[in-house]
Design a protein around this motif. Structure first.
Motif, PDB file in Angstrom:
ATOM      1  N   ARG A 167      -4.448   2.543  -9.006  1.00 43.29           N
ATOM      2  CA  ARG A 167      -5.607   1.734  -8.611  1.00 43.29           C
ATOM      3  C   ARG A 167      -6.913   2.481  -8.840  1.00 43.29           C
ATOM      4  N   ARG A 168      -6.908   3.792  -8.568  1.00 44.62           N
ATOM      5  CA  ARG A 168      -8.136   4.591  -8.659  1.00 44.62           C
ATOM      6  C   ARG A 168      -8.326   5.232 -10.026  1.00 44.62           C
ATOM      7  N   ASN A 196     -14.366   6.367  -7.404  1.00 42.33           N
ATOM      8  CA  ASN A 196     -13.191   6.035  -6.604  1.00 42.33           C
ATOM      9  C   ASN A 196     -12.728   7.196  -5.722  1.00 42.33           C
ATOM     10  N   ASP A 255      -1.715   4.051  -5.335  1.00 42.44           N
ATOM     11  CA  ASP A 255      -3.089   4.495  -5.097  1.00 42.44           C
ATOM     12  C   ASP A 255      -3.637   5.215  -6.329  1.00 42.44           C
ATOM     13  N   ASN A 273       0.829  -1.202   0.000  1.00 38.48           N
ATOM     14  CA  ASN A 273       0.000   0.000   0.000  1.00 38.48           C
ATOM     15  C   ASN A 273       0.867   1.256   0.000  1.00 38.48           C
ATOM     16  N   TYR A 316      -6.758  -2.463 -13.818  1.00 44.62           N
ATOM     17  CA  TYR A 316      -5.299  -2.588 -13.711  1.00 44.62           C
ATOM     18  C   TYR A 316      -4.895  -3.846 -12.945  1.00 44.62           C
ATOM     19  N   GLY A 317      -5.586  -4.119 -11.872  1.00 42.74           N
ATOM     20  CA  GLY A 317      -5.270  -5.311 -11.080  1.00 42.74           C
ATOM     21  C   GLY A 317      -5.454  -6.595 -11.866  1.00 42.74           C
TER      22      GLY A 317
END
Length: 254
Positions: A35-36, A199, A32, A3, A41-42
């Motif tokens: 991801r947002r 998000n 971060d 993280n 993407y994951g």
């Protein structure tokens, strides 16, 4: 990957001439931000080692004489693609070369990957990917990187990638794209902004980042990507993933 700090880069107004750069501030909140800001993407990262298993055939030789598959992670940023591969491959299976032009990105990637996968053969280079000479390899990953290069340098890089790949190797190219049809493109872009709103990004943050990326991130259409890949030598290309205006293409070396 671990993280990171919450992305608050664009919570205050910026000078209109300010431009996005991959500096220490971006490094601190980059996971971060991605991801947002990047739909799917994951899932794209999770598929990388699955795709690699089919095409990494351990045909290259290390300086120690061991057979491995060499992988290039171009525009590695914080090494997320390299991290995904190292997580699923044994330390002696891959030789990963992670390259980025941002020294802060490379420094952080080296620290993170070194902490989690100290036994893996991962080499980090701070360099312009267009100026690197590639050795033979089985896999090249260009995730959200080509869009930051001047358009007139993109074909040259892809051509170098084509020649570096061994027969049966693949290039994975992930990019933000746009549509030729202005009405459809506007609809898709607005849905992308809805994704960012969902998000937690504010209107100021969305507008601020859009302005900062103007003339820094220059998108292509999917057809332009296909045409360029074919010019580079890749006659077989497939869009294997798409989510709103983001797409990932796999290009095959015969």
């Amino acid at each position: 990957m671990p993280n990171a700090k919450h992305d608050t880069l664009f919570t205050t107004p910026l000078d209109k001439s300010a431009r996005f750069s991959f500096d220490e501030e971006v490094v601190a909140c980059f996971p971060d931000m991605i991801r947002r800001s990047v739909p799917g993407y994951g899932q794209m990262l999770a598929m990388l080692p699955i795709l690699a298993r089919r095409h990494c055939l351990f045909r290259q030789t290390t300086a120690q004489g061991n057979k491995v598959s060499r992988v290039y992670d171009l525009g590695t940023s914080l090494g997320a693609a390299s991290f995904a591969l190292a997580d699923k491959f044994a330390a002696d299976e891959l030789e990963i070369v992670a390259i980025d032009i941002s020294q802060p990105m490379i420094d952080k990637a080296k620290t993170v990957l070194g902490e989690h996968y100290p036994q893996h053969n991962i080499r980090f280079e701070c360099a312009d990917v267009c100026q690197v000479e590639f050795a033979e390899c089985d896999l090249i990953i260009i995730n959200l990187t080509l869009q930051f290069l001047p358009p007139n340098r993109r074909l040259e890089l892809l051509t170098k990638c084509y020649h570096a790949l061994a027969s049966g190797g693949i290039l994975i190219l992930t990019e933000k794209t746009h549509l030729d049809d202005e009405q459809y493109d506007a609809w898709r872009v607005e849905r992308y902004y809805d994704f960012k709103r969902a998000n937690g990004y504010s209107e100021m943050e969305i507008s601020g980042k859009r302005n900062a990326l103007e003339n820094v991130l220059i998108t292509d259409t999917l057809q332009t990507h296909y045409d360029r890949l074919q010019q580079a030598g890749f006659q077989r290309c497939l869009t294997w993933f798409m989510f709103l205006n983001f797409a990932s293409i796999v290009a095959f070396k015969p």
